[in-house]
Design a protein around this motif. Structure first.
Motif, PDB file in Angstrom:
ATOM      1  N   CYS A 104     -33.236  40.564 -32.956  1.00 22.34           N
ATOM      2  CA  CYS A 104     -34.498  40.435 -33.705  1.00 22.34           C
ATOM      3  C   CYS A 104     -34.402  39.340 -34.761  1.00 22.34           C
ATOM      4  O   CYS A 104     -35.323  38.536 -34.920  1.00 22.34           O
ATOM      5  N   ALA A 105     -33.271  39.294 -35.490  1.00 20.41           N
ATOM      6  CA  ALA A 105     -33.093  38.265 -36.521  1.00 20.41           C
ATOM      7  C   ALA A 105     -33.010  36.870 -35.902  1.00 20.41           C
ATOM      8  O   ALA A 105     -33.490  35.890 -36.492  1.00 20.41           O
ATOM      9  N   ALA A 106     -32.429  36.762 -34.704  1.00 19.37           N
ATOM     10  CA  ALA A 106     -32.335  35.475 -34.035  1.00 19.37           C
ATOM     11  C   ALA A 106     -33.706  35.002 -33.572  1.00 19.37           C
ATOM     12  O   ALA A 106     -34.015  33.805 -33.613  1.00 19.37           O
ATOM     13  N   ILE A 107     -34.553  35.939 -33.134  1.00 14.69           N
ATOM     14  CA  ILE A 107     -35.933  35.575 -32.774  1.00 14.69           C
ATOM     15  C   ILE A 107     -36.691  35.130 -34.016  1.00 14.69           C
ATOM     16  O   ILE A 107     -37.475  34.167 -33.976  1.00 14.69           O
ATOM     17  N   LEU A 108     -36.464  35.822 -35.137  1.00 14.71           N
ATOM     18  CA  LEU A 108     -37.062  35.402 -36.418  1.00 14.71           C
ATOM     19  C   LEU A 108     -36.649  33.975 -36.754  1.00 14.71           C
ATOM     20  O   LEU A 108     -37.484  33.148 -37.161  1.00 14.71           O
ATOM     21  N   GLU A 109     -35.359  33.662 -36.569  1.00 17.68           N
ATOM     22  CA  GLU A 109     -34.871  32.311 -36.846  1.00 17.68           C
ATOM     23  C   GLU A 109     -35.516  31.293 -35.918  1.00 17.68           C
ATOM     24  O   GLU A 109     -35.961  30.223 -36.356  1.00 17.68           O
ATOM     25  N   ALA A 110     -35.613  31.620 -34.626  1.00 13.76           N
ATOM     26  CA  ALA A 110     -36.206  30.700 -33.655  1.00 13.76           C
ATOM     27  C   ALA A 110     -37.686  30.479 -33.926  1.00 13.76           C
ATOM     28  O   ALA A 110     -38.223  29.388 -33.668  1.00 13.76           O
ATOM     29  N   ALA A 111     -38.362  31.491 -34.473  1.00 18.55           N
ATOM     30  CA  ALA A 111     -39.799  31.372 -34.776  1.00 18.55           C
ATOM     31  C   ALA A 111     -40.060  30.611 -36.074  1.00 18.55           C
ATOM     32  O   ALA A 111     -41.213  30.359 -36.421  1.00 18.55           O
ATOM     33  N   GLY A 112     -38.991  30.250 -36.792  1.00 21.13           N
ATOM     34  CA  GLY A 112     -39.148  29.530 -38.055  1.00 21.13           C
ATOM     35  C   GLY A 112     -39.224  30.430 -39.260  1.00 21.13           C
ATOM     36  O   GLY A 112     -39.351  29.960 -40.393  1.00 21.13           O
ATOM     37  N   GLY A 113     -39.122  31.752 -39.048  1.00 25.26           N
ATOM     38  CA  GLY A 113     -39.232  32.686 -40.160  1.00 25.26           C
ATOM     39  C   GLY A 113     -38.087  32.581 -41.143  1.00 25.26           C
ATOM     40  O   GLY A 113     -38.291  32.664 -42.362  1.00 25.26           O
ATOM     41  N   LEU A 114     -36.893  32.389 -40.643  1.00 22.31           N
ATOM     42  CA  LEU A 114     -35.741  32.256 -41.537  1.00 22.31           C
ATOM     43  C   LEU A 114     -35.880  31.013 -42.405  1.00 22.31           C
ATOM     44  O   LEU A 114     -35.586  31.044 -43.609  1.00 22.31           O
ATOM     45  N   LYS A 115     -36.355  29.928 -41.816  1.00 19.41           N
ATOM     46  CA  LYS A 115     -36.564  28.692 -42.592  1.00 19.41           C
ATOM     47  C   LYS A 115     -37.638  28.904 -43.659  1.00 19.41           C
ATOM     48  O   LYS A 115     -37.518  28.396 -44.787  1.00 19.41           O
ATOM     49  N   PHE A 116     -38.688  29.658 -43.327  1.00 20.99           N
ATOM     50  CA  PHE A 116     -39.737  29.975 -44.292  1.00 20.99           C
ATOM     51  C   PHE A 116     -39.161  30.765 -45.471  1.00 20.99           C
ATOM     52  O   PHE A 116     -39.471  30.482 -46.641  1.00 20.99           O
TER      53      PHE A 116
ATOM     54  N   PHE B 147     -39.827  45.126 -32.379  1.00 22.50           N
ATOM     55  CA  PHE B 147     -40.404  44.084 -33.229  1.00 22.50           C
ATOM     56  C   PHE B 147     -39.895  42.704 -32.842  1.00 22.50           C
ATOM     57  O   PHE B 147     -40.588  41.705 -33.064  1.00 22.50           O
ATOM     58  N   GLY B 148     -38.698  42.611 -32.261  1.00 22.50           N
ATOM     59  CA  GLY B 148     -38.263  41.335 -31.713  1.00 22.50           C
ATOM     60  C   GLY B 148     -39.217  40.860 -30.636  1.00 22.50           C
ATOM     61  O   GLY B 148     -39.600  39.683 -30.580  1.00 22.50           O
ATOM     62  N   GLY B 149     -39.621  41.808 -29.767  1.00 18.99           N
ATOM     63  CA  GLY B 149     -40.586  41.467 -28.726  1.00 18.99           C
ATOM     64  C   GLY B 149     -41.943  41.097 -29.294  1.00 18.99           C
ATOM     65  O   GLY B 149     -42.596  40.148 -28.834  1.00 18.99           O
ATOM     66  N   ILE B 150     -42.397  41.845 -30.326  1.00 16.80           N
ATOM     67  CA  ILE B 150     -43.692  41.550 -30.948  1.00 16.80           C
ATOM     68  C   ILE B 150     -43.681  40.162 -31.584  1.00 16.80           C
ATOM     69  O   ILE B 150     -44.643  39.390 -31.442  1.00 16.80           O
ATOM     70  N   ILE B 151     -42.601  39.836 -32.292  1.00 13.00           N
ATOM     71  CA  ILE B 151     -42.498  38.506 -32.909  1.00 13.00           C
ATOM     72  C   ILE B 151     -42.496  37.424 -31.846  1.00 13.00           C
ATOM     73  O   ILE B 151     -43.188  36.394 -31.971  1.00 13.00           O
ATOM     74  N   LEU B 152     -41.734  37.637 -30.784  1.00 10.94           N
ATOM     75  CA  LEU B 152     -41.639  36.645 -29.705  1.00 10.94           C
ATOM     76  C   LEU B 152     -43.007  36.375 -29.090  1.00 10.94           C
ATOM     77  O   LEU B 152     -43.403  35.214 -28.891  1.00 10.94           O
TER      78      LEU B 152
END
Length: 443
Positions: free
Chosen positions: A60-72, A278-283
């Motif tokens: 889930c955290a890796a999907i967040l990173e790929a979506a730009g959330g970690l950078k945000f 939630f990883g799936g929802i974010i993706l």
């Protein structure tokens, strides 16, 4: 023979630690095979639940990173730091602490650390002060996160103890959050005046005389503020925070996870489900390309950690299940009389195996079998972080490399490094506060 076999266990952990990461896991596999086929020990249990939690959270955290959330999130953190540059030694560790709390992993430190160093350098503050403190804070905070495998493992074992079936995830983090945050504040306050001022540091002055180092020092600017974020970056962060809130709410209201037959779903499974969900929802909601998820720092670091824990915990459980009858007879009286000595065992093992979760999997069942009370066990949880002691952990090595001034360093005698005193202060204060709060909160 048990003592020789224990020395063999420590030898395997030491050899594995020289390679680190995946090497630690597979070298432990060698030790496991020797325990079973040469020492004839019954095979212990592999840490399946802990590994699955790590896999779910990291995914889930890796999907967040790929979506730009970690950078945000990092951009928000950078704005806070750059608006208060003179307080970088206090704010840097606090910002890193909360990033770890939200993500359940300290690996976000690799991106924020160059920014902390840049802010310190631009304001003539010795970079060692905020950088070493932040590296320690990033790992100390792991036992405060509801997404941490170590916290969830503790929850499962503590609730299995007679009289403590009612303990919830919230009860545990209500102890570990104030404990580890107090430790973070204490090590930050110590760091504010440590070492010589930057302009008086001999290594910094030496590097200024070197054309290559001088160029790097004078022209280094690390920032995330000028980077364009993907369209769904903010949404991914909000969804990730919603996942965190959902897990805490479910933990607080057991009725939500009570299914047919009146049996409650364990929090270990709840966290796995919610993180995957939630990883799936974010993706889907951010239309993130799944092919880039595995390329991020969070995913790679998390997978390495899972493999390391797999080997370490399986090898350790095999030994302790075999040795427990004699082990218990030898030290039960001492631990019952001086329960704080269990913290020394947690600390010593963590120095070698570089993981709070693996340390918990290895020693928490031992502590329970020795009759240590649940409040003491929870209060001493910060002692599962001691791998600052030997400066070979990736975040510490990276921090040394990020400091272009040379003030953050590993000393001539190896143990006199920049992370030693902040780490000792942080863990000691966290354990003292943790035991005090746990005695009041856990009954």
């Amino acid at each position: 023979m048990l003592y020789l076999e224990f020395l063999f266990l420590l030898l395997m952990l030491y050899v594995g630690s020289r390679f680190g990461g995946i090497g630690l896991g597979v070298v432990s596999g060698i030790g496991l095979a020797i325990e079973v086929f040469i020492f004839r020990m019954p095979v212990g249990k592999a840490p399946i639940d802990v590994m699955l939690i790590i896999l779910a959270v990291v995914t889930c955290a890796a999907i967040l990173e790929a979506a730009g959330g970690l950078k945000f999130m990092l951009q928000i953190a950078e704005r806070i730091l750059r608006k208060n540059p003179k307080r970088i030694t206090l704010l840097g560790p606090i910002v890193v602490y909360f990033l770890t709390f939200m993500l359940g992993t300290g690996h976000s430190v690799y991106t924020i650390m160059p920014i902390i160093g840049d802010v310190a350098l631009k304001n003539k503050i010795r970079p060692e002060r905020p950088m070493a403190a932040s590296s320690v804070a990033s790992q100390l905070a792991i036992t405060s996160s509801p997404l941490s495998a170590a916290v969830v493992f503790y929850l499962g074992k503590i609730t299995a103890m007679p009289g403590f079936e009612h303990i919830s995830l919230l009860d545990i983090i209500c102890v570990t959050v104030p404990a580890t945050f107090a430790g973070t504040i204490a090590l930050s306050l110590y760091s504010m005046r440590r070492g010589k001022e930057l302009e008086q540091d001999p290594e910094y002055q030496r590097r200024l005389q070197d054309p290559v180092w001088c160029e790097r020092i004078l022209n280094t600017t690390s920032t995330t503020l000028n980077e364009t974020l993907p369209q769904g970056a903010k949404k991914s962060v909000y969804l990730f925070l919603l996942a965190l809130v959902t897990i805490v709410v479910i933990a607080m209201v057991p009725e939500i996870r009570t299914i047919g037959g009146g049996k409650a779903v364990s929090m270990s499974l709840i966290i796995q489900m919610m993180m995957l969900c939630f990883g799936g929802i974010i993706l889907l909601s951010t239309k993130t390309n799944p092919q880039i998820v595995s390329n991020g720092v969070v995913f790679k670091s998390g997978m390495v950690a899972a493999i390391a824990i797999y080997g370490i915990a399986w090898m350790s459980d095999t030994y302790f299940q075999y040795a427990m009858p004699e082990f218990r007879a030898a030290i039960t009286d001492m631990v019952k009389t001086y329960p704080w000595t269990f913290a020394l065992a947690l600390f010593a093992v963590s120095v070698v195996i570089n993981s709070q979760a693996a340390t918990a999997v290895m020693l928490l069942p031992v502590g329970i079998s020795l009759g240590i009370s649940a409040p003491i066990l929870v209060g001493l949880m910060p002692a599962t972080y001691a791998y600052f002691f030997i400066p070979n952990y990736p975040s510490d090595i990276a921090t040394v490399n990020f400091d272009v001034t040379g003030t953050t360093k590993i000393g001539k005698y190896y143990f006199n490094h920049s992370f030693m005193v902040p780490g000792l202060i942080g863990v000691l204060v966290a354990c003292l506060v943790g035991v005090t709060v746990a005695e009041l909160a856990i009954r």
